[in-house]
Design an enzyme around this catalytic site. Structure first.
Site, PDB file in Angstrom:
ATOM      1  N   ASP A  24       1.032  -1.393   0.205  1.00 46.54           N
ATOM      2  CA  ASP A  24       0.154   0.120   0.025  1.00 46.54           C
ATOM      3  C   ASP A  24       0.949   1.238  -0.028  1.00 46.54           C
ATOM      4  O   ASP A  24       1.776   1.425   1.002  1.00 46.54           O
ATOM      5  CB  ASP A  24      -1.090  -0.185   1.320  1.00 46.54           C
ATOM      6  N   HIS A  60      -4.086  13.942   0.334  1.00 49.21           N
ATOM      7  CA  HIS A  60      -4.458  12.924   1.537  1.00 49.21           C
ATOM      8  C   HIS A  60      -3.302  13.049   2.754  1.00 49.21           C
ATOM      9  O   HIS A  60      -3.596  13.143   3.739  1.00 49.21           O
ATOM     10  CB  HIS A  60      -4.674  11.564   1.032  1.00 49.21           C
ATOM     11  N   GLU A 112     -10.981   3.457   2.987  1.00 48.93           N
ATOM     12  CA  GLU A 112      -9.963   4.595   1.956  1.00 48.93           C
ATOM     13  C   GLU A 112     -10.097   4.157   0.703  1.00 48.93           C
ATOM     14  O   GLU A 112     -10.131   2.969   0.218  1.00 48.93           O
ATOM     15  CB  GLU A 112      -8.434   4.059   2.466  1.00 48.93           C
ATOM     16  N   THR A 133      -4.834   6.422  -0.208  1.00 51.77           N
ATOM     17  CA  THR A 133      -6.192   7.138  -0.257  1.00 51.77           C
ATOM     18  C   THR A 133      -6.269   8.320  -1.355  1.00 51.77           C
ATOM     19  O   THR A 133      -5.171   8.894  -1.184  1.00 51.77           O
ATOM     20  CB  THR A 133      -6.624   7.750   1.183  1.00 51.77           C
TER      21      THR A 133
END
Ligand code: CA
Length: 422
Positions: free
Chosen positions: A134, A141, A206, A356
């Protein structure tokens, strides 16, 4: 022969004009049908049974192994390489276009074997995900979160504009749209009190998108930004569920752990990088200048519109976010180049999520944390109820689509219901 991305192409099947699954899209998914698995494509309201087309001889000359479309995952097909993906995409386009020269399944009496109503299909995880990473690639964000938890003058940490920050996530709990999740439990630490154990109180989504690795690199071998796109097969919508209160207590010093590992939800149809190619756009100027291995040429960002809806158990529906993939600071080619710069080997099916995807202003924020600014500005649902975070019984629905020159290439949706803590 028109290329599969050509806006002039029209299908011979009647499909709604605004369908996500135009003839220029041709995504891939896997459904359970009876006792077996079938690899499918999609056009309009139909899924296209690739195993049946293969058995009927429509893929003659493409050198596709028997049974490759009766596998549980797309991984074996992806392993055949970009040449095979592109040959199949061209063949599907030629079969489905208005003036096709092929003898159609209709005339052979095999219509119902090949074309299946998409609605109600038991869609499965399309790929086996061995590793999931990720990133944290939206400046808006990162700025919002940094402003909330530190201060707006010092929102971005010193490394943020020098490298695409990321961490290794949990692959086993990536689930397909339609799979409900239970509210996670864990350690929570109320201010100035001892930690307690209980259900997460600040459950969040998210809004992210993920790309799927389609070509492996050897251990010790890096992939440049110029080569990166050839190492990607396609993309899905990615809802990276987050337990904000668990996260707040556990994340120092090693980062996200149980606040993230309980679930991430994806859309079932993988839209190929080839189908997304017409939607590339210029990204934001990167300042300060990045190191050489992160430099790139040409337009690498993607103009993909994104939406998040909350549907309450009682049927109250609110759109809480409209964003766009192009708002990312770091592009996907930079993410892949950075991931492999140390020689880390990627596997087919590995999933790399964006982080996100928030935009620059209210209405474009990709998490409840930002939308309600830590709960200080609740969302008012049409039925009058408030949402600071996600309640039991809520469904979170994310949609994504790209549009240009009258062509729409969409992802469908990822739709997840939250059940009470088990
Ligand atoms: Ca995330």
């Amino acid at each position: 022969m028109l290329a599969p991305n050509n806006p002039e192409l029209k299908p011979w099947l009647e499909i709604p004009l605004n369908s996500d699954f135009s003839i220029q899209n041709l995504p891939y998914g896997v459904a359970k049908i009876g006792e077996g698995y079938r690899v499918l494509s999609a056009i309009g309201p139909f899924a296209v049974n690739l195993h049946a087309l293969h058995e009927l001889g429509y893929f003659e000359g493409l050198d596709l192994p028997v049974g490759i479309f009766a596998e549980k995952y797309l991984n074996p097909f992806i392993s055949l390489g970009q040449g095979s993906w592109r040959a199949l995409r061209q063949r599907l386009s030629d079969l489905l276009k208005l003036d096709t020269s092929y003898d159609l399944p209709t005339r052979k009496g095999d219509w119902s074997r090949v074309f299946i109503e998409r609605e109600g299909l038991d869609m499965q995880m399309p790929v086996f995900v061995r590793d999931y990473t990720d990133f944290y690639s939206s400046e808006y964000h990162a700025f919002n979160v940094g402003s909330m938890f530190r201060d707006p003058n010092n929102a971005l940490l010193p490394n943020w504009k020098h490298l695409p920050v990321g961490y290794h996530g949990r692959a086993s709990s990536i689930i397909v749209s339609g799979t409900p999740i239970h509210r996670p439990k864990g350690q929570l630490k109320p201010n100035d009190e001892n930690p307690v154990f209980g259900p997460c109180r600040l459950l969040d989504f998210e809004l992210e998108m993920a790309f799927i690795v389609g070509k492996e690199n050897e251990l010790g071998q890096s992939v440049s930004t110029a080569e990166a796109r050839d190492h990607m097969f396609g993309m899905v919508i990615f809802n990276d569920w987050s337990a904000r209160d668990i996260q707040k207590w556990e994340y120092v010093p090693l980062g996200p752990f149980l606040a993230k590992s309980f679930a991430s939800s994806i859309s079932p149809w993988v839209v190929t990088m080839d189908a997304l190619q017409p939607f590339t756009v210029e990204g934001p100027k990167q300042e300060p200048e990045v190191l050489d291995y992160l430099k790139f040429e040409g337009d690498k960002h993607l103009d993909i519109q994104l939406e998040v809806d909350i549907l309450s158990e009682g049927g109250s529906l609110a759109t809480v976010c409209q964003s766009n993939h192009k708002f990312l600071y770091w592009n996907i080619d930079q993410q892949l180049a950075h991931h492999t710069v140390n020689g880390c080997n990627l596997h087919i099916g590995d999933m790399m999520a964006s982080g996100t995807i928030s935009g620059p202003e209210e209405g474009t924020y990709g998490s409840m944390l930002e939308i309600t600014w830590r709960g200080t500005k609740p969302v008012i649902m049409p039925d009058g109820s408030e949402r600071k975070f996600i309640k039991d019984g809520d469904k979170v629905i994310m949609k994504a689509w790209a549009e240009k020159d009258g062509v729409r290439v969409g992802f469908g949706e990822v739709n997840t219901k939250v059940l009470p803590a088990g």
